[in-house]
Design a protein around this motif. Structure first.
Motif, mmCIF file in Angstrom:
data_model
loop_
_atom_site.group_PDB
_atom_site.id
_atom_site.type_symbol
_atom_site.label_atom_id
_atom_site.label_comp_id
_atom_site.label_asym_id
_atom_site.label_seq_id
_atom_site.Cartn_x
_atom_site.Cartn_y
_atom_site.Cartn_z
ATOM 1 N N GLN A 1 0.813 -1.075 -0.057
ATOM 2 C CA GLN A 1 -0.041 -0.109 -0.085
ATOM 3 C C GLN A 1 0.847 0.988 -0.062
ATOM 4 N N ASP A 2 2.293 1.264 0.412
ATOM 5 C CA ASP A 2 3.045 2.133 0.311
ATOM 6 C C ASP A 2 3.452 2.150 -1.237
ATOM 7 N N ALA A 3 3.342 3.391 -1.772
ATOM 8 C CA ALA A 3 3.907 3.421 -3.168
ATOM 9 C C ALA A 3 5.489 3.348 -3.203
ATOM 10 N N LYS A 4 6.170 3.873 -2.281
ATOM 11 C CA LYS A 4 7.647 3.806 -2.456
ATOM 12 C C LYS A 4 7.923 2.084 -2.244
ATOM 13 N N ALA A 5 7.343 1.533 -1.333
ATOM 14 C CA ALA A 5 7.836 0.282 -1.080
ATOM 15 C C ALA A 5 7.306 -0.674 -1.939
ATOM 16 N N ARG A 6 6.157 -0.293 -2.864
ATOM 17 C CA ARG A 6 5.734 -0.968 -3.927
ATOM 18 C C ARG A 6 6.822 -0.892 -5.114
ATOM 19 N N LYS A 7 7.019 0.149 -5.115
ATOM 20 C CA LYS A 7 8.261 0.394 -6.332
ATOM 21 C C LYS A 7 9.565 -0.140 -6.148
ATOM 22 N N LYS A 8 9.926 -0.231 -4.783
ATOM 23 C CA LYS A 8 11.199 -0.916 -4.584
ATOM 24 C C LYS A 8 10.942 -2.372 -4.925
ATOM 25 N N ALA A 9 10.021 -3.010 -4.346
ATOM 26 C CA ALA A 9 9.391 -4.428 -4.612
ATOM 27 C C ALA A 9 9.457 -4.554 -6.196
ATOM 28 N N VAL A 10 9.050 -3.711 -6.906
ATOM 29 C CA VAL A 10 9.127 -3.811 -8.413
ATOM 30 C C VAL A 10 10.613 -3.669 -8.737
ATOM 31 N N GLN A 11 11.269 -2.879 -8.387
ATOM 32 C CA GLN A 11 12.750 -2.976 -8.646
ATOM 33 C C GLN A 11 13.655 -4.088 -8.430
ATOM 34 N N ASN A 12 12.920 -4.757 -7.341
ATOM 35 C CA ASN A 12 13.648 -6.063 -6.519
ATOM 36 C C ASN A 12 13.816 -6.907 -7.684
ATOM 37 N N HIS A 13 12.575 -7.038 -8.479
ATOM 38 C CA HIS A 13 12.431 -7.995 -9.345
ATOM 39 C C HIS A 13 13.189 -7.847 -10.695
ATOM 40 N N TYR A 14 13.792 -6.751 -11.064
ATOM 41 C CA TYR A 14 14.546 -6.578 -12.211
ATOM 42 C C TYR A 14 15.677 -7.618 -12.346
ATOM 43 N N ARG A 15 16.331 -7.914 -11.366
ATOM 44 C CA ARG A 15 17.464 -8.822 -11.429
ATOM 45 C C ARG A 15 17.079 -10.218 -12.113
ATOM 46 N N TRP A 16 15.865 -10.724 -11.646
ATOM 47 C CA TRP A 16 15.279 -11.909 -12.370
ATOM 48 C C TRP A 16 14.659 -11.986 -13.229
ATOM 49 N N ALA A 17 14.129 -10.738 -14.001
ATOM 50 C CA ALA A 17 13.567 -10.419 -15.261
ATOM 51 C C ALA A 17 14.803 -10.425 -15.996
ATOM 52 N N ASP A 18 15.925 -9.805 -16.088
ATOM 53 C CA ASP A 18 17.062 -9.891 -16.735
ATOM 54 C C ASP A 18 17.817 -11.304 -17.004
ATOM 55 N N ALA A 19 17.685 -11.982 -15.668
ATOM 56 C CA ALA A 19 18.215 -13.317 -15.783
ATOM 57 C C ALA A 19 17.283 -14.328 -16.457
ATOM 58 N N ALA A 20 15.697 -14.084 -16.576
ATOM 59 C CA ALA A 20 14.825 -14.860 -17.272
ATOM 60 C C ALA A 20 15.030 -14.714 -18.782
ATOM 61 N N GLN A 21 15.484 -13.419 -18.964
ATOM 62 C CA GLN A 21 15.430 -12.930 -20.477
ATOM 63 C C GLN A 21 16.516 -13.415 -21.141
ATOM 64 N N GLU A 22 17.754 -13.533 -20.413
ATOM 65 C CA GLU A 22 19.053 -14.381 -21.044
ATOM 66 C C GLU A 22 19.091 -15.877 -21.092
ATOM 67 N N LEU A 23 18.070 -16.271 -20.406
ATOM 68 C CA LEU A 23 17.859 -17.845 -20.082
ATOM 69 C C LEU A 23 16.850 -18.162 -21.459
ATOM 70 N N GLY A 24 16.170 -17.208 -22.083
ATOM 71 C CA GLY A 24 14.976 -17.590 -23.083
ATOM 72 C C GLY A 24 13.780 -17.946 -22.360
ATOM 73 N N CYS A 25 13.586 -17.417 -21.159
ATOM 74 C CA CYS A 25 12.233 -17.501 -20.577
ATOM 75 C C CYS A 25 10.960 -16.769 -21.276
ATOM 76 N N HIS A 26 10.026 -17.113 -21.045
ATOM 77 C CA HIS A 26 8.748 -16.205 -21.488
ATOM 78 C C HIS A 26 8.195 -15.659 -20.294
ATOM 79 N N SER A 27 8.420 -15.982 -19.081
ATOM 80 C CA SER A 27 7.776 -15.076 -17.873
ATOM 81 C C SER A 27 8.487 -15.121 -16.785
ATOM 82 N N ILE A 28 8.359 -14.447 -15.666
ATOM 83 C CA ILE A 28 8.549 -14.553 -14.358
ATOM 84 C C ILE A 28 7.182 -14.630 -13.632
ATOM 85 N N ARG A 29 7.157 -15.495 -12.656
ATOM 86 C CA ARG A 29 6.144 -15.512 -11.860
ATOM 87 C C ARG A 29 6.205 -15.112 -10.491
ATOM 88 N N VAL A 30 5.442 -14.062 -10.356
ATOM 89 C CA VAL A 30 5.488 -13.226 -9.090
ATOM 90 C C VAL A 30 4.272 -13.349 -8.398
#
Length: 314
Positions: free
Chosen positions: A119-148
């Motif tokens: 519910q806190d916009a800043k905390a929500r944004k930080k959570a979003v950013q925390n997922h970036y590294r997994w998105a980058d890894a998924a893209q390199e691996l050839g995945c179609h998605s990250i499950r959140v």
């Protein structure tokens, strides 16, 4: 009973039958262009979480383990096993091993990176950013998605609004990577099919979807409040970009005692989904490897029945 001589003999008979079933099914699965195959089978890494956590198995060898033990050709990673070790080198090792084994990397299941519906916009944004590294890894691996996950707090509508916003923020990052952001029913309101469907409608984003899990419809573990699993999967399938074939156990007849797998897989295929279904054995009645084999055998048996019924209907 599971460790008695009788139970062991019954299991050996089941295992031999399952092995024959899986082998025959996988022989047909090798020709993935087979037009009549209603769905394919992948392996969710969580199925072997005890072995990975104990050190019996090495997460770096997930692809080769999958090929050697199960001869499946697609895998779904879990970020928990790479949380502290993730690096470009680790990702390349995983990518190269999967390529060498002829295995497709489908997605990364992400946990522990904060509440995307905070519910806190800043905390929500930080959570979003925390997922970036997994998105980058998924893209390199050839995945179609990250499950959140869609964790949140507050009222029904407040949680829905915050979750949709967090998912859209993450999807904005994932779109240039050609990745989807998919939500699993994973406790709380996310295990309410009506609520999660509402989040999908509110997000209204082609990059945001669902990963229906057959066994995760407990809304409140303390009170035991649960959502009807068949209704939930039916509601989530129009947005599904992956499916989790959860088994919390397999009985001596080779069935999941609490899930009608034929009914569940008919819901999946009737929704027009014919892609990979990820095996996620989470039982304690059999060792993990045997549990995975039995879940694969159950899916193959259901697949044959669905094919027979489809042929009869023509």
């Amino acid at each position: 009973m599971k460790n008695s001589p009788l139970a062991r003999r019954q299991f050996i008979k089941m295992a031999l039958a399952a092995s024959a079933t899986v082998s025959s099914g996988l022989l047909s699965g090798l020709a993935l262009a087979e037009p009549t195959r209603l769905f394919k089978i992948s392996l969710a890494q969580w199925s072997l979480h005890k072995a990975f956590r104990s050190g019996e198995m090495d997460p770096a060898n997930f692809a080769s383990i999958t090929r050697k033990l199960f001869n499946l050709d697609a895998i779904e990673y879990v970020n928990q096993f790479y949380f502290d070790s993730l690096s470009d080198k680790v990702v390349m090792q995983l990518k190269n091993q999967a390529k060498d084994e002829g295995i497709e990397s489908r997605l990364i299941m992400c946990d522990g990176e904060g509440a995307l519906g905070d519910q806190d916009a800043k905390a929500r944004k930080k959570a979003v950013q925390n997922h970036y590294r997994w998105a980058d890894a998924a893209q390199e691996l050839g995945c179609h998605s990250i499950r959140v996950n869609a964790q949140s707090s507050g009222s029904w509508d407040e949680q829905m609004k915050a979750a949709a916003d967090g998912l859209n923020q993450l999807a904005e990052y994932c779109a240039p990577l050609n990745l989807n952001v998919i939500v699993e029913n994973h406790g709380g309101l996310s295990s309410n099919g009506k609520w999660l469907t509402g989040v999908m409608k509110l997000a209204d984003n082609p990059r945001v979807g669902t990963l229906p899990d057959f066994g995760n419809f407990i809304i409140n573990r303390e009170t035991g409040e649960a959502y009807d699993k068949y209704q939930g999967v039916t509601e989530l399938m129009p947005y599904a970009k992956a499916v989790s074939a959860k088994t919390n156990g397999i009985n001596m007849q080779g069935n999941e005692p609490h899930i009608d797998y034929y009914k569940m897989m008919k819901i999946v295929t009737d929704a027009g989904y014919h892609d990979y279904v990820g095996v996620e054995y989470e039982g304690s009645d059999w060792p993990e490897v045997e549990g995975v084999h039995q879940t694969i055998a159950l899916l193959e048996r259901v697949h044959r029945q669905l094919q027979l019924d489809a042929n009869k209907a023509v």
